[in-house]
Each structure stands twice: as structure tokens, then as C-alpha cells.
Design a protein around this motif. Structure first.
Motif, PDB file in Angstrom:
ATOM      1  N   GLY A   1      -4.763  -0.622  -3.017  1.00  0.00           N
ATOM      2  CA  GLY A   1      -4.331   0.258  -4.097  1.00  0.00           C
ATOM      3  C   GLY A   1      -5.442   1.186  -4.557  1.00  0.00           C
ATOM      4  O   GLY A   1      -5.209   2.378  -4.811  1.00  0.00           O
ATOM      5  N   GLY A   2      -6.668   0.658  -4.657  1.00  0.00           N
ATOM      6  CA  GLY A   2      -7.797   1.494  -5.064  1.00  0.00           C
ATOM      7  C   GLY A   2      -8.082   2.601  -4.073  1.00  0.00           C
ATOM      8  O   GLY A   2      -8.348   3.757  -4.469  1.00  0.00           O
TER       9      GLY A   2
ATOM     10  N   GLY B   1       0.818  -1.213   0.000  1.00  0.00           N
ATOM     11  CA  GLY B   1       0.000   0.000   0.000  1.00  0.00           C
ATOM     12  C   GLY B   1       0.849   1.258   0.000  1.00  0.00           C
ATOM     13  O   GLY B   1       0.543   2.239  -0.688  1.00  0.00           O
ATOM     14  N   ILE B   2       1.950   1.235   0.770  1.00  0.00           N
ATOM     15  CA  ILE B   2       2.838   2.397   0.851  1.00  0.00           C
ATOM     16  C   ILE B   2       3.514   2.647  -0.499  1.00  0.00           C
ATOM     17  O   ILE B   2       3.569   3.778  -0.982  1.00  0.00           O
ATOM     18  CB  ILE B   2       3.886   2.187   1.958  1.00  0.00           C
ATOM     19  CG1 ILE B   2       3.213   2.236   3.332  1.00  0.00           C
ATOM     20  CG2 ILE B   2       4.993   3.242   1.870  1.00  0.00           C
ATOM     21  CD1 ILE B   2       4.097   1.751   4.461  1.00  0.00           C
ATOM     22  N   VAL B   3       4.039   1.573  -1.118  1.00  0.00           N
ATOM     23  CA  VAL B   3       4.713   1.723  -2.408  1.00  0.00           C
ATOM     24  C   VAL B   3       3.735   2.210  -3.470  1.00  0.00           C
ATOM     25  O   VAL B   3       4.042   3.124  -4.252  1.00  0.00           O
ATOM     26  CB  VAL B   3       5.356   0.383  -2.839  1.00  0.00           C
ATOM     27  CG1 VAL B   3       5.894   0.476  -4.265  1.00  0.00           C
ATOM     28  CG2 VAL B   3       6.472  -0.002  -1.878  1.00  0.00           C
ATOM     29  N   PHE B   4       2.544   1.619  -3.499  1.00  0.00           N
ATOM     30  CA  PHE B   4       1.544   2.031  -4.480  1.00  0.00           C
ATOM     31  C   PHE B   4       1.133   3.487  -4.261  1.00  0.00           C
ATOM     32  O   PHE B   4       0.991   4.262  -5.202  1.00  0.00           O
ATOM     33  CB  PHE B   4       0.307   1.129  -4.401  1.00  0.00           C
ATOM     34  CG  PHE B   4      -0.670   1.357  -5.532  1.00  0.00           C
ATOM     35  CD1 PHE B   4      -0.564   0.631  -6.698  1.00  0.00           C
ATOM     36  CD2 PHE B   4      -1.673   2.310  -5.424  1.00  0.00           C
ATOM     37  CE1 PHE B   4      -1.453   0.841  -7.755  1.00  0.00           C
ATOM     38  CE2 PHE B   4      -2.563   2.528  -6.466  1.00  0.00           C
ATOM     39  CZ  PHE B   4      -2.456   1.788  -7.632  1.00  0.00           C
ATOM     40  N   ALA B   5       0.959   3.865  -2.993  1.00  0.00           N
ATOM     41  CA  ALA B   5       0.586   5.245  -2.676  1.00  0.00           C
ATOM     42  C   ALA B   5       1.669   6.217  -3.117  1.00  0.00           C
ATOM     43  O   ALA B   5       1.377   7.303  -3.652  1.00  0.00           O
ATOM     44  CB  ALA B   5       0.333   5.397  -1.177  1.00  0.00           C
TER      45      ALA B   5
ATOM     46  N   GLY C   1     -15.748  -0.823   2.722  1.00  0.00           N
ATOM     47  CA  GLY C   1     -14.336  -0.553   2.476  1.00  0.00           C
ATOM     48  C   GLY C   1     -13.657  -1.677   1.721  1.00  0.00           C
ATOM     49  O   GLY C   1     -12.692  -1.458   0.990  1.00  0.00           O
ATOM     50  N   ALA C   2     -14.124  -2.902   1.890  1.00  0.00           N
ATOM     51  CA  ALA C   2     -13.512  -4.034   1.202  1.00  0.00           C
ATOM     52  C   ALA C   2     -14.436  -4.606   0.134  1.00  0.00           C
ATOM     53  O   ALA C   2     -14.188  -5.676  -0.394  1.00  0.00           O
ATOM     54  CB  ALA C   2     -13.160  -5.123   2.218  1.00  0.00           C
ATOM     55  N   ASN C   3     -15.503  -3.906  -0.187  1.00  0.00           N
ATOM     56  CA  ASN C   3     -16.472  -4.424  -1.141  1.00  0.00           C
ATOM     57  C   ASN C   3     -16.721  -3.392  -2.232  1.00  0.00           C
ATOM     58  O   ASN C   3     -17.844  -3.213  -2.673  1.00  0.00           O
ATOM     59  CB  ASN C   3     -17.783  -4.786  -0.422  1.00  0.00           C
ATOM     60  CG  ASN C   3     -18.676  -5.660  -1.282  1.00  0.00           C
ATOM     61  OD1 ASN C   3     -18.193  -6.452  -2.077  1.00  0.00           O
ATOM     62  ND2 ASN C   3     -19.972  -5.508  -1.117  1.00  0.00           N
ATOM     63  N   ASN C   4     -15.651  -2.685  -2.616  1.00  0.00           N
ATOM     64  CA  ASN C   4     -15.831  -1.654  -3.613  1.00  0.00           C
ATOM     65  C   ASN C   4     -15.980  -2.245  -5.009  1.00  0.00           C
ATOM     66  O   ASN C   4     -15.844  -3.442  -5.231  1.00  0.00           O
ATOM     67  CB  ASN C   4     -14.685  -0.630  -3.572  1.00  0.00           C
ATOM     68  CG  ASN C   4     -13.339  -1.269  -3.824  1.00  0.00           C
ATOM     69  OD1 ASN C   4     -13.196  -2.088  -4.720  1.00  0.00           O
ATOM     70  ND2 ASN C   4     -12.350  -0.910  -3.020  1.00  0.00           N
ATOM     71  N   PHE C   5     -16.232  -1.371  -5.962  1.00  0.00           N
ATOM     72  CA  PHE C   5     -16.534  -1.799  -7.330  1.00  0.00           C
ATOM     73  C   PHE C   5     -15.410  -2.646  -7.930  1.00  0.00           C
ATOM     74  O   PHE C   5     -15.652  -3.679  -8.555  1.00  0.00           O
ATOM     75  CB  PHE C   5     -16.782  -0.554  -8.190  1.00  0.00           C
ATOM     76  CG  PHE C   5     -17.030  -0.846  -9.638  1.00  0.00           C
ATOM     77  CD1 PHE C   5     -18.240  -1.365 -10.060  1.00  0.00           C
ATOM     78  CD2 PHE C   5     -16.037  -0.621 -10.578  1.00  0.00           C
ATOM     79  CE1 PHE C   5     -18.462  -1.647 -11.394  1.00  0.00           C
ATOM     80  CE2 PHE C   5     -16.252  -0.892 -11.915  1.00  0.00           C
ATOM     81  CZ  PHE C   5     -17.464  -1.408 -12.327  1.00  0.00           C
ATOM     82  N   ILE C   6     -14.160  -2.222  -7.731  1.00  0.00           N
ATOM     83  CA  ILE C   6     -13.021  -2.929  -8.309  1.00  0.00           C
ATOM     84  C   ILE C   6     -12.958  -4.365  -7.801  1.00  0.00           C
ATOM     85  O   ILE C   6     -12.738  -5.312  -8.561  1.00  0.00           O
ATOM     86  CB  ILE C   6     -11.706  -2.194  -7.966  1.00  0.00           C
ATOM     87  CG1 ILE C   6     -11.715  -0.796  -8.594  1.00  0.00           C
ATOM     88  CG2 ILE C   6     -10.493  -2.984  -8.446  1.00  0.00           C
ATOM     89  CD1 ILE C   6     -10.524   0.058  -8.197  1.00  0.00           C
TER      90      ILE C   6
END
Length: 395
Positions: free
Chosen positions: A202-203, A107-111, A157-162
């Protein structure tokens, strides 16, 4: 502040080296960080950020130095708020405790990658269109308003579109295989939930960048300061997660403090836009004589709001009740879920935390204690956790 290509290169190499060091020596081998380990490395990363800021003070001057620290503190506070969402996502996906480090580092690297792209895009827009400050200011004011709305269902939070699309399109196993992203199931190569967690993280990182980047551009337009303050605020976030894991639920007023900070910066951006105005339908395209907020005042307001917010959260009965109830639910869920961790020492730690939180609930004022006891699912979960613990002792 004039920064040579050599300084840019050395700074980027240093940041990449810190990320590589973190992965090789802390994350590559799955383990659960101790409180001491998290505290030491959190302090080291904060120390590095402070030393870097002092370097800007010495070689760049007081104004760039103040801008760096104002940006770093703001981004760090927003990063702590992001940890709430990371916690929800990992709890929803039931990420094993020893594998959470890898998810956080990803998450940190992607951010960092996403925000670097936003930073240079934002800088290009600022250089080309002065009116972009109005747009950034409006984004921050809207974000501040949204932070004051009641929280929605945490499972979203964990059930988003992506994630919903990924689950339908990609073959995914129901169980983890260590920290692997792929596994074999019924003779077929399938994704593990670990990859979906990383997609979710990441999203959300992209969404976080939509308010954090305008916020720091509201404090400084120096791209080097924006980049370094953002990067150093993200470094050490993994260690901070394990250090303040139990404290996150206690910060019940953090969203109000962050809303105030973002609104303040939003107003600062709009005032700056008016001062630099060239929009034809505002004052005939001429600059508007308005008061601009100095960097020193910005830094003072940001620090003051954060101190008040954190202190109020820590001493409030509401904060204590929310922390005890949320912590008990989370630790009971983790204890009864045998996939969460197979480390007996970690299971003992989780159960000890659960017992302490149950004791804290019993010591709450009557209205909060009654509220906890009225949650039948929570009471049933606590009962199951104790039954599982008694069974493990009997084995």
C-alpha cells in the motif's frame, strides 16, 4: 467528452463487480495459478479494456478514444514496472506462493482507491490553477531522471519507514498462518507478516501514484478517461504478475523506456502549460506561442518506445544473463525455504525452473558466466537447493 451520471455509475459498478468476481472465484481460496489460467484471464482483462476503448471511439469520437488508449498503454507499462517492486517486497517477506494472489489483489484495490483520490484532486487543481501543468511536468522530468539512476539495495523495498515503525509498535509473529492477517502466539493475538506485506504494498502504491497520475493527465484532462484508463490498467495486473513472472528479470531496459516516456510526457505538459500560461513572471502572464504535441503523436511515441525497449531487452545478452542469474537466485531461495510453499507440485515446478536457469547460465557468454560463478552466496545457495532436492527424493 460529456459523460452522464448514469454512465459513471454503471462504469464504477462494472469495475467493482470485476474486482469482486476476481476475489470470490480466484483469490478467496489460496492456490497457485497455472500459466494457462494466468494467460486466459490476462487476455480477458486486456480484451475488456480494448472493448471499452473501442466504445469510447464509437460514442465519444477519435480524440477521446486515442487519449484513452494512450493513457491505458502508459499506465499499463508503469504497472509492469511496479510489479518489479512487488516481486522484491514479496521475496523479502518470503510470502508463500499460494498466498501471493491475495497480496496482489489488495495492492490493486488499494492502488485504485489511492489513484482515484489523486485523480479527482488533480482535476480540481487543474481547474483552479493552470500553473499546475508546470508542476506535473517537473515531477515527470525528475521521475524520469531518477529512473536512470543505478538501482539501490533491493531489500530497501520491504524495509521502508512505515514497515520499520509497524514492526516496532505492533506485535508481529515471525511466521505466516496461511493467509490470515492475525494469529495467536503464546496466548496473545498478534499480526502476521501478511499484514506487513500489505502495508508495504500500500505504501509503494501511493508513491507510484505520484508519477502515474501526472503522466496520464499529460495525455488527457478528461477525468472519465483518466479514471477508466487507470482502472483498466490495474485490473488483470494480478494475473499478469504470474504470467510474466519469469520475464520480469528479462526486461532490463524497461526503466530506460519508461524514463523516455515520462520525460516526453513531461515536456508535453510544460508545452501545454506555456500554451495556457497565466503565470505573471512568464511572458507577462500571457500565453506563449509554442507547438503542442497531439494525442496521435503521443500514442505513436509511447508505442514505439515500448516496442523498442521490450525487443531490445529480449534479444540482448545482458537481458538473458540477468534473467538467468536473478531467476536462479530467486528459485533456489524459494526451494530451500520450506515456508514458501508446501505444495509438492509447486516445489517441483520451482526446481525445474532452477535447473533450466542453471543450464541457461552455463550457456551464457564467458563474462556473464564468470560473473555468476564469482557470486559465492549464489553458488552456495544453488548447492543447498540441490542437496535439499536429493534429500527429498531419498525420503
Amino acid at each position: 467528452m460529456q459523460v452522464s451520471p448514469l454512465i459513471w455509475t454503471l462504469t464504477i459498478v462494472f469495475i467493482l463487480a470485476l474486482l469482486a468476481f476476481d476475489f470470490i472465484f480466484h483469490v478467496r481460496k489460496a492456490h497457485i495459478p497455472t500459466l494457462k489460467e494466468a494467460a486466459i484471464w490476462s487476455s480477458i482483462y486486456v480484451g475488456i479494456a480494448i472493448l471499452f476503448g473501442l466504445g469510447i471511439f464509437v460514442f465519444g469520437g477519435s480524440v477521446p478514444g486515442s487519449e484513452y488508449f494512450a493513457g491505458y498503454i502508459t499506465e499499463k507499462a508503469l504497472s509492469v514496472d511496479n510489479l518489479f517492486v512487488f516481486l522484491i517486497i514479496m521475496a523479502s517477506f518470503r510470502v508463500p506462493r499460494e498466498d501471493q494472489q491475495k497480496v496482489l489483489l489488495f495492492g490493486i484495490v488499494f492502488a485504485l482507491i489511492a489513484r482515484t483520490g489523486f485523480i479527482f484532486a488533480g482535476a480540481a487543481l487543474i481547474n483552479s490553477f493552470a500553473w499546475i501543468f508546470y508542476f506535473f511536468g517537473l515531477i515527470l522530468l525528475i521521475t524520469a531522471g531518477n529512473m536512470l539512476k543505478p538501482e539501490g539495495d533491493e531489500e530497501d523495498g520491504a524495509n521502508n519507514f512505515i514497515i520499520r515503525i509497524a514492526k516496532k509498535v505492533l506485535p508481529t509473529s515471525e511466521h505466516y498462518d496461511g493467509d490470515k492477517l492475525f494469529t495467536m502466539e503464546n496466548g496473545k493475538r498478534v499480526l502476521t507478516p501478511m499484514l506487513l506485506v500489505m502495508v508495504a504494498i500500500g505504501g509503494t502504491d501511493i508513491l507510484f501514484a505520484l508519477d502515474s497520475i501526472p503522466a496520464i493527465f499529460g495525455l488527457t484532462q478528461d477525468v472519465f478517461i483518466v479514471f477508466t484508463a487507470t482502472a483498466f490498467s490495474l485490473l488483470g495486473l494480478r494475473q499478469l504478475f504470474f504470467l510474466i513472472d519469469g520475464l520480469l528479470d528479462r526486461l532490463v531496459y524497461l526503466s530506460y523506456g519508461l524514463a523516455a516516456i515520462l520525460a516526453f510526457i513531461g515536456v508535453k505538459l510544460i508545452l501545454h502549460a506555456l500554451h495556457e500560461n497565466n503565470v505573471p513572471f512568464i511572458n507577462g502572464g500571457e500565453p506563449v506561442p509554442v507547438v503542442e504535441i497531439s494525442t496521435g503523436l503521443s500514442l505513436s511515441v509511447i508505442l514505439g518506445v515500448l516496442v523498442i525497449t521490450v525487443v531490445a531487452s529480449l534479444i540482448s545478452p545482458k537481458g538473458k544473463a540477468h534473467a538467468a542469474i536473478s531467476g536462479a537466485r530467486r528459485h533456489a531461495t524459494a526451494y530451500v525455504d520450506l515456508e514458501y510453499t508446501t505444495d509438492q507440485e509447486e516445489r517441483n515446478r520451482v526446481f525445474a525452473k532452477l535447473v533450466a536457469e542453471e543450464e541457461a547460465i552455463r550457456g551464457l557468454p564467458a563474462k556473464y558466466r564468470q560473473s555468476a560463478h564469482e557470486e559465492e552466496d549464489l553458488m552456495e545457495l544453488l548447492k543447498r537447493a540441490h542437496q535439499e532436492h536429493d534429500a527429498s527424493l531419498a525420503r
